[in-house]
Enzyme design. Sequence first.
Site, short mmCIF file in Angstrom:
data_model
loop_
_atom_site.label_atom_id
_atom_site.label_comp_id
_atom_site.label_asym_id
_atom_site.label_seq_id
_atom_site.Cartn_x
_atom_site.Cartn_y
_atom_site.Cartn_z
N SER A 156 0.31 -1.05 0.19
CA SER A 156 -0.10 0.00 -0.19
C SER A 156 0.61 1.39 -0.35
CB SER A 156 -0.72 -0.02 1.19
OG SER A 156 -0.16 -0.02 1.95
N HIS A 214 -5.90 -4.11 -1.41
CA HIS A 214 -5.67 -3.16 -1.91
C HIS A 214 -5.68 -3.97 -3.43
CE1 HIS A 214 -4.84 0.45 0.16
NE2 HIS A 214 -3.98 -0.44 0.60
N LYS A 246 -12.11 -1.50 1.52
CA LYS A 246 -11.43 -0.99 0.45
C LYS A 246 -12.50 -0.79 -0.78
CE LYS A 246 -7.38 -1.33 2.91
NZ LYS A 246 -6.54 -1.86 3.47
C1 LIG Z 1 -6.11 -1.61 5.14
C2 LIG Z 1 -5.27 -3.61 5.01
C3 LIG Z 1 -6.22 -4.52 6.10
C4 LIG Z 1 -7.54 -3.46 7.05
O1 LIG Z 1 -8.45 -4.18 6.00
P1 LIG Z 1 -10.05 -3.47 7.01
O2 LIG Z 1 -10.67 -4.21 6.53
O3 LIG Z 1 -10.10 -2.19 6.74
O4 LIG Z 1 -9.48 -3.78 8.64
C5 LIG Z 1 -4.96 -5.46 5.87
N1 LIG Z 1 -4.31 -6.04 4.93
C6 LIG Z 1 -4.01 -4.82 4.34
C7 LIG Z 1 -3.22 -5.44 3.39
C8 LIG Z 1 -4.04 -3.35 3.95
O5 LIG Z 1 -3.92 -3.07 3.39
#
Ligand SMILES: *Cc1c(COP(=O)(O)O)cnc(C)c1O
Length: 394
Positions: free
Chosen positions: A182, A210, A241
């Site tokens: 990310s 992502h 997301k």
């Molecule tokens: C955003 C993210 C998470 C967490 O996801 P949520 O549903 O917001 O708790 C887990 N792993 C990665 C790689 C992320 O980018």
Amino acid sequence: MAKKLEWVDQEIAALKENGLYNNIRTLSSPQGDWLTVDGKQVLNFCSNNYLGLANHPGLVAAAREALLKYGIGPGAVRSIAGTMDIHLELEKRFAKFKGVESAITFQSGFCANLATIPALVGKEDIIFSDELNHASIIDGCRLSGATNVKFVHADPGALEQTIRDNEGKYRRGLIITDGVFSMDGDIAPLDKYADVAEKHDLMLMVDDAHGEGVMGRGGRGIVDHYHLHGRVDVEIGTMSKAFGVMGGVVAGNAKIVEWLRQRGRPFLFSSAATPPDVAACIAAIDVLEENNDLVNQLWENTRFFKREMGGLGFDTGVSVTPITPIMLGEAEMAQLFSKQLFDEGVFAMPLGFPTVPKGKARIRVMISAAHTQDDLDKGLAAFEKVGKALGVIK
Ligand SMILES: *Cc1c(COP(=O)(O)O)cnc(C)c1O
């Protein structure tokens, strides 16, 4: 006077002194291409709402309908009385969408990692983990009690060497990587990892947070992007997301999913996702399965924005995804740049040490299918103006 909490004041003061204190901005509008942030109308270059689904009428309508039919609260954990028919429907639909045997949902992606890793490995086992993996993976690894060995970022050769170095020292082994990273927007060489995992008979897990709704055909994720169906044991996903809602999911081998229903601790000890959330997630899958328009728009916007930023003379790093870092060097510059963008009506957050390495501070632009051509043009004009004023470009 009790002194037992003085340490908090000291820690907070230290954060502020080092420029690491999080000043959290407040939104008073729905997610979308434009936001009201701290009372000001700004163009949104910050959120993970890749497909614009967070305020999509179809998802909102589905949530409202579920609210009227099932009420607001789940009332229990999944394993006691919290499993509603819509939870199972979502899991079936998600598995079908991803082209995997089975799926199980959790309250968030963070929870999905905390649930899965300790269920797969324990004290006698080993984890091979990319050094840049997400915080929730790191925490899941710690919770498991397994030996945690990092390997050089996105390097299959380094992974294999690390495996050889540890041969015979463990009971079970698990390779874990983010699919899309990310901070830089680069992706894991998952095809190479699948070969390595098979050669050494190790479990392979990817966190596709992502990648879901972004990579692969119609947003089916990183496994689909590499055509690795059936070769990755566990895919962690999030519906927070690109899916625009809230929730985590584990997709993959049916044996692992069955095991998680018995031993995934957040499944057993934390209440189920709320009915409106679950219904909205199902509606998100409806939108994605209907056609590829939003995913195509996301990539079209991404290609346009990156090309134009490059043309202006900005360094957009090594990204191959809609995550677009604008490399600015020192943290002070990234902060100043972000502040001036905000004055120009563009909301884009700076990232500095320790989130990214020293000297690699940046502004991270998150492109969305929700951006119109006009939005992108306005954003580019603001970047050009601030970039010239600060001497980042000529
Ligand atoms: C955003 C993210 C998470 C967490 O996801 P949520 O549903 O917001 O708790 C887990 N792993 C990665 C790689 C992320 O980018």
